[in-house]
Design a protein around this motif. Structure first.
Motif, mmCIF file in Angstrom:
data_model
loop_
_atom_site.group_PDB
_atom_site.id
_atom_site.type_symbol
_atom_site.label_atom_id
_atom_site.label_comp_id
_atom_site.label_asym_id
_atom_site.label_seq_id
_atom_site.Cartn_x
_atom_site.Cartn_y
_atom_site.Cartn_z
ATOM 1 N N ALA A 221 -10.419 6.062 -5.973
ATOM 2 C CA ALA A 221 -9.732 5.709 -7.222
ATOM 3 C C ALA A 221 -8.229 5.982 -7.105
ATOM 4 C CB ALA A 221 -10.332 6.487 -8.387
ATOM 5 N N ALA A 222 -7.879 7.092 -6.464
ATOM 6 C CA ALA A 222 -6.458 7.427 -6.274
ATOM 7 C C ALA A 222 -5.783 6.364 -5.399
ATOM 8 C CB ALA A 222 -6.326 8.809 -5.643
ATOM 9 N N LEU A 223 -6.480 5.929 -4.355
ATOM 10 C CA LEU A 223 -5.920 4.892 -3.485
ATOM 11 C C LEU A 223 -5.763 3.581 -4.261
ATOM 12 C CD1 LEU A 223 -4.971 3.853 -0.749
ATOM 13 C CD2 LEU A 223 -7.369 3.528 -0.103
ATOM 14 N N ALA A 224 -6.753 3.263 -5.120
ATOM 15 C CA ALA A 224 -6.681 2.034 -5.917
ATOM 16 C C ALA A 224 -5.456 2.059 -6.829
ATOM 17 C CB ALA A 224 -7.964 1.860 -6.737
ATOM 18 N N ALA A 225 -5.181 3.229 -7.405
ATOM 19 C CA ALA A 225 -4.011 3.346 -8.299
ATOM 20 C C ALA A 225 -2.728 3.139 -7.506
ATOM 21 C CB ALA A 225 -4.015 4.715 -8.973
ATOM 22 N N LYS A 226 -2.677 3.749 -6.329
ATOM 23 C CA LYS A 226 -1.484 3.656 -5.480
ATOM 24 C C LYS A 226 -1.283 2.218 -4.987
ATOM 25 C CE LYS A 226 -0.136 5.781 -1.117
ATOM 26 N NZ LYS A 226 -0.636 6.771 -0.140
ATOM 27 N N ALA A 227 -2.395 1.514 -4.735
ATOM 28 C CA ALA A 227 -2.332 0.172 -4.159
ATOM 29 C C ALA A 227 -2.414 -0.924 -5.225
ATOM 30 C CB ALA A 227 -3.465 0.001 -3.151
ATOM 31 N N LYS A 228 -2.242 -0.535 -6.480
ATOM 32 C CA LYS A 228 -2.429 -1.442 -7.627
ATOM 33 C C LYS A 228 -1.874 -2.856 -7.357
ATOM 34 C CE LYS A 228 -1.444 -1.501 -12.632
ATOM 35 N NZ LYS A 228 -2.776 -1.709 -13.183
ATOM 36 N N GLY A 229 -2.699 -3.856 -7.651
ATOM 37 C CA GLY A 229 -2.249 -5.243 -7.493
ATOM 38 C C GLY A 229 -2.539 -5.820 -6.121
ATOM 39 N N THR A 230 -2.924 -5.003 -5.153
ATOM 40 C CA THR A 230 -3.190 -5.505 -3.807
ATOM 41 C C THR A 230 -4.710 -5.586 -3.558
ATOM 42 O OG1 THR A 230 -3.414 -3.381 -2.687
ATOM 43 C CG2 THR A 230 -1.156 -4.208 -3.024
ATOM 44 N N VAL A 231 -5.048 -6.258 -2.472
ATOM 45 C CA VAL A 231 -6.463 -6.384 -2.108
ATOM 46 C C VAL A 231 -7.070 -5.008 -1.790
ATOM 47 C CG1 VAL A 231 -6.091 -6.816 0.353
ATOM 48 C CG2 VAL A 231 -8.122 -7.749 -0.778
ATOM 49 N N VAL A 232 -6.248 -4.094 -1.317
ATOM 50 C CA VAL A 232 -6.744 -2.738 -1.021
ATOM 51 C C VAL A 232 -7.244 -2.072 -2.306
ATOM 52 C CG1 VAL A 232 -6.094 -0.425 -0.226
ATOM 53 C CG2 VAL A 232 -5.317 -2.443 1.032
ATOM 54 N N ALA A 233 -6.540 -2.304 -3.415
ATOM 55 C CA ALA A 233 -6.981 -1.741 -4.696
ATOM 56 C C ALA A 233 -8.345 -2.313 -5.061
ATOM 57 C CB ALA A 233 -5.962 -2.056 -5.785
ATOM 58 N N ALA A 234 -8.512 -3.621 -4.885
ATOM 59 C CA ALA A 234 -9.801 -4.256 -5.206
ATOM 60 C C ALA A 234 -10.909 -3.632 -4.366
ATOM 61 C CB ALA A 234 -9.717 -5.756 -4.957
ATOM 62 N N LYS A 235 -10.645 -3.477 -3.071
ATOM 63 C CA LYS A 235 -11.683 -2.932 -2.178
ATOM 64 C C LYS A 235 -11.998 -1.468 -2.515
ATOM 65 C CE LYS A 235 -10.956 -4.375 2.205
ATOM 66 N NZ LYS A 235 -10.113 -4.900 3.313
ATOM 67 N N ALA A 236 -10.979 -0.732 -2.911
ATOM 68 C CA ALA A 236 -11.183 0.678 -3.269
ATOM 69 C C ALA A 236 -12.017 0.775 -4.562
ATOM 70 C CB ALA A 236 -9.833 1.372 -3.444
ATOM 71 N N TRP A 237 -11.720 -0.064 -5.553
ATOM 72 C CA TRP A 237 -12.520 -0.045 -6.780
ATOM 73 C C TRP A 237 -13.969 -0.457 -6.492
ATOM 74 C CZ3 TRP A 237 -10.906 3.045 -10.090
ATOM 75 C CH2 TRP A 237 -9.612 3.067 -10.609
ATOM 76 N N LEU A 238 -14.144 -1.379 -5.572
ATOM 77 C CA LEU A 238 -15.503 -1.799 -5.202
ATOM 78 C C LEU A 238 -16.300 -0.625 -4.639
ATOM 79 C CD1 LEU A 238 -14.760 -5.309 -3.659
ATOM 80 C CD2 LEU A 238 -16.209 -4.846 -5.656
ATOM 81 N N ARG A 239 -15.620 0.220 -3.875
ATOM 82 C CA ARG A 239 -16.317 1.409 -3.348
ATOM 83 C C ARG A 239 -16.728 2.333 -4.490
ATOM 84 N NH1 ARG A 239 -16.951 2.547 2.059
ATOM 85 N NH2 ARG A 239 -18.970 2.366 1.129
ATOM 86 N N ALA B 271 -4.676 -11.494 3.461
ATOM 87 C CA ALA B 271 -3.852 -10.874 2.429
ATOM 88 C C ALA B 271 -3.542 -11.897 1.339
ATOM 89 C CB ALA B 271 -2.558 -10.349 3.031
ATOM 90 N N PRO B 272 -3.781 -11.563 0.075
ATOM 91 C CA PRO B 272 -3.447 -12.493 -0.997
ATOM 92 C C PRO B 272 -1.963 -12.405 -1.320
ATOM 93 C CG PRO B 272 -4.346 -10.481 -1.898
ATOM 94 C CD PRO B 272 -4.302 -10.306 -0.405
ATOM 95 N N ALA B 273 -1.491 -13.309 -2.190
ATOM 96 C CA ALA B 273 -0.119 -13.218 -2.640
ATOM 97 C C ALA B 273 -0.008 -11.979 -3.514
ATOM 98 C CB ALA B 273 0.250 -14.459 -3.437
ATOM 99 N N ALA B 274 0.581 -10.950 -3.000
ATOM 100 C CA ALA B 274 0.680 -9.709 -3.764
ATOM 101 C C ALA B 274 2.125 -9.307 -3.871
ATOM 102 C CB ALA B 274 -0.122 -8.608 -3.083
ATOM 103 N N SER B 275 2.373 -8.399 -4.824
ATOM 104 C CA SER B 275 3.760 -8.014 -5.050
ATOM 105 C C SER B 275 4.257 -7.058 -3.962
ATOM 106 C CB SER B 275 3.900 -7.387 -6.434
ATOM 107 O OG SER B 275 2.913 -6.366 -6.567
ATOM 108 N N ALA B 276 3.342 -6.253 -3.401
ATOM 109 C CA ALA B 276 3.773 -5.269 -2.411
ATOM 110 C C ALA B 276 4.225 -5.962 -1.120
ATOM 111 C CB ALA B 276 2.627 -4.322 -2.094
ATOM 112 N N PRO B 277 5.298 -5.445 -0.538
ATOM 113 C CA PRO B 277 5.735 -6.022 0.741
ATOM 114 C C PRO B 277 4.674 -5.819 1.816
ATOM 115 C CG PRO B 277 7.357 -4.436 -0.128
ATOM 116 C CD PRO B 277 6.144 -4.347 -0.996
ATOM 117 N N LYS B 278 4.728 -6.656 2.845
ATOM 118 C CA LYS B 278 3.683 -6.660 3.878
ATOM 119 C C LYS B 278 3.480 -5.303 4.544
ATOM 120 C CE LYS B 278 2.463 -11.077 5.818
ATOM 121 N NZ LYS B 278 2.784 -11.989 4.712
ATOM 122 N N THR B 279 4.571 -4.643 4.892
ATOM 123 C CA THR B 279 4.447 -3.373 5.607
ATOM 124 C C THR B 279 3.701 -2.347 4.759
ATOM 125 O OG1 THR B 279 6.656 -2.920 4.821
ATOM 126 C CG2 THR B 279 6.441 -3.526 7.141
#
Lengths: 100, 277
Positions: B104-122, B28-36
């Motif tokens: 794309a919807a998940l990427a928007a929801k996860a904006k700023g996190t590694v999950v957003a990056a992975k979703a955009w990659l898909r 997990a990178p340093a992201a703004s979203a809390p861990k949970t």
């Protein structure tokens, strides 16, 4: 590919021509079986897998990959198939005949 | 025809890999979203991956059934037309288009996190879908995730793509210049070399040499190290072009008899790299 190649080899059996397969299906025993099943009469290099030494050395990443060499060993065509391959081989045989 | 079927089988195999690969956890990178929250988003990403994989298996099963009669024989001209028509009918079942908007919807929801990056990659790997384009996904990745190691996947994807050459070159140029990761820079250099090979062989050679010089020991994950990949590509460009004397090679045949290419001087020779697998 195969039916064309068989016809080519049969038609040119008395000419200065050789088709050499570089096969990636397995070891010599496996390839012998495969050649018998398919009725393939020409020589095959045993490259064992798609990561075999010859495929690796020549950077082959797609199959089939085809090189056509003239009688001096110069690469004259790459990736010609079927009719195109036939035409290429005929041209090089004519060239060899003319050079005699 | 056999090649096309093989390609399809290979694609199906890749498809079954795509899920597990995509859902591999990265630190997990340093992201703004809390861990949970991030864990929940990661779980959502994995669930989407599983749903996609199931839909893709379903699609490939139908395609595979379509081609099954022609594993042993070549289709006739009429059969080929019929095959293409039926394959086209199945296209709406191709899940890449319907899943792109979900990622794309998940990427928007996860904006700023590694999950957003992975979703955009898909979304990029699907070539976009619905209102979401691959171009848009690339823009988001470069704007918001340029520091991430995950962008090596973007670099690799762009080696073979339908996207506009200008966009591909500029994206790979940005990754080469600005990524903090050697893994991303090396993958971008390789993809740029592959893209240059058709129009500018001199540039391609330069890039392969750079790969060998800078990233020789780095594992490319496929095909060995970047040093090996670069060296082999240079050998092909410098020794295996039309007009060059074929380099000699010694091999052993089906009867364990050794032979060399040079044994065949004086004959016209066809070298055919092939296999059924």
């Amino acid at each position: 590919m195969l039916p064309h190649e068989k016809a080519l080899v049969e038609r040119l059996k008395d000419k200065p021509f050789a088709l050499i397969g570089i096969n990636s299906d397995g070891d010599a025993a496996a390839v012998r079986k495969l050649l018998a099943e398919q009725g393939i009469t020409w020589r095959n290099a045993i490259d064992v897998s798609t990561e075999g030494p010859w495929a690796r050395a020549w950077n082959v990443s797609g199959w089939p990959t085809i090189y056509v060499l003239d009688h001096k060993g110069v690469i004259r065509f790459r990736d010609v198939r079927d009719e195109e391959l036939e035409t290429a081989v005929n041209a090089l045989l004519a060239e060899l005949e003319a050079a005699k | 025809m056999r090649t096309q079927i093989r390609l399809l089988v290979a694609l199906a195999a890749l498809g079954s890999l795509a899920g597990p690969l995509a859902s591999a956890q990265s630190p997990a990178p340093a992201a703004s979203a809390p861990k949970t929250d991030e864990a929940a988003l990661a779980a959502e990403f994995d669930a989407l991956g599983e749903a996609f994989e199931a839909a893709q298996q379903e699609y490939y099963k139908k395609l595979s059934a379509l081609y099954a009669p022609f594993r042993e024989r070549e289709p006739s001209a009429e059969e080929l037309v019929e095959l293409e028509r039926k394959a086209k009918e199945l296209e709406p079942l191709d899940p890449t288009k319907s899943f792109a908007p979900r990622y794309a919807a998940l990427a928007a929801k996860a904006k700023g996190t590694v999950v957003a990056a992975k979703a955009w990659l898909r979304v990029v790997s699907f070539g976009g879908g619905g209102e979401f384009t691959a171009e848009g996904a690339i823009a988001a990745l470069l704007a918001e995730h340029l520091e991430r190691a995950e962008l090596a996947e973007l670099a690799s994807t762009l080696a073979y793509t339908q996207l506009a050459p200008e966009l591909v070159r500029s994206t790979l140029g940005t990754l080469r210049a600005k990524s903090p990761h050697d893994t991303v820079k090396a993958a971008a250099t390789l993809s740029l070399a592959v893209n240059s090979q058709r129009e500018d062989v001199a540039r391609a050679k330069e890039l392969y040499r750079e790969l060998v010089a800078k990233y020789a020991a780095l594992d490319a994950g496929w095909g060995g190290t970047y040093g090996e990949i670069g060296t082999r590509a240079l050998f092909e460009l410098e020794r295996l072009q039309v007009g060059m004397v074929a380099p000699d090679f010694e091999a052993s045949d089906e009867n364990d008899v050794k032979f060399k290419v040079s044994d065949y001087r004086g004959k016209v020779v066809v070298l055919d790299f092939w296999g059924f697998w």
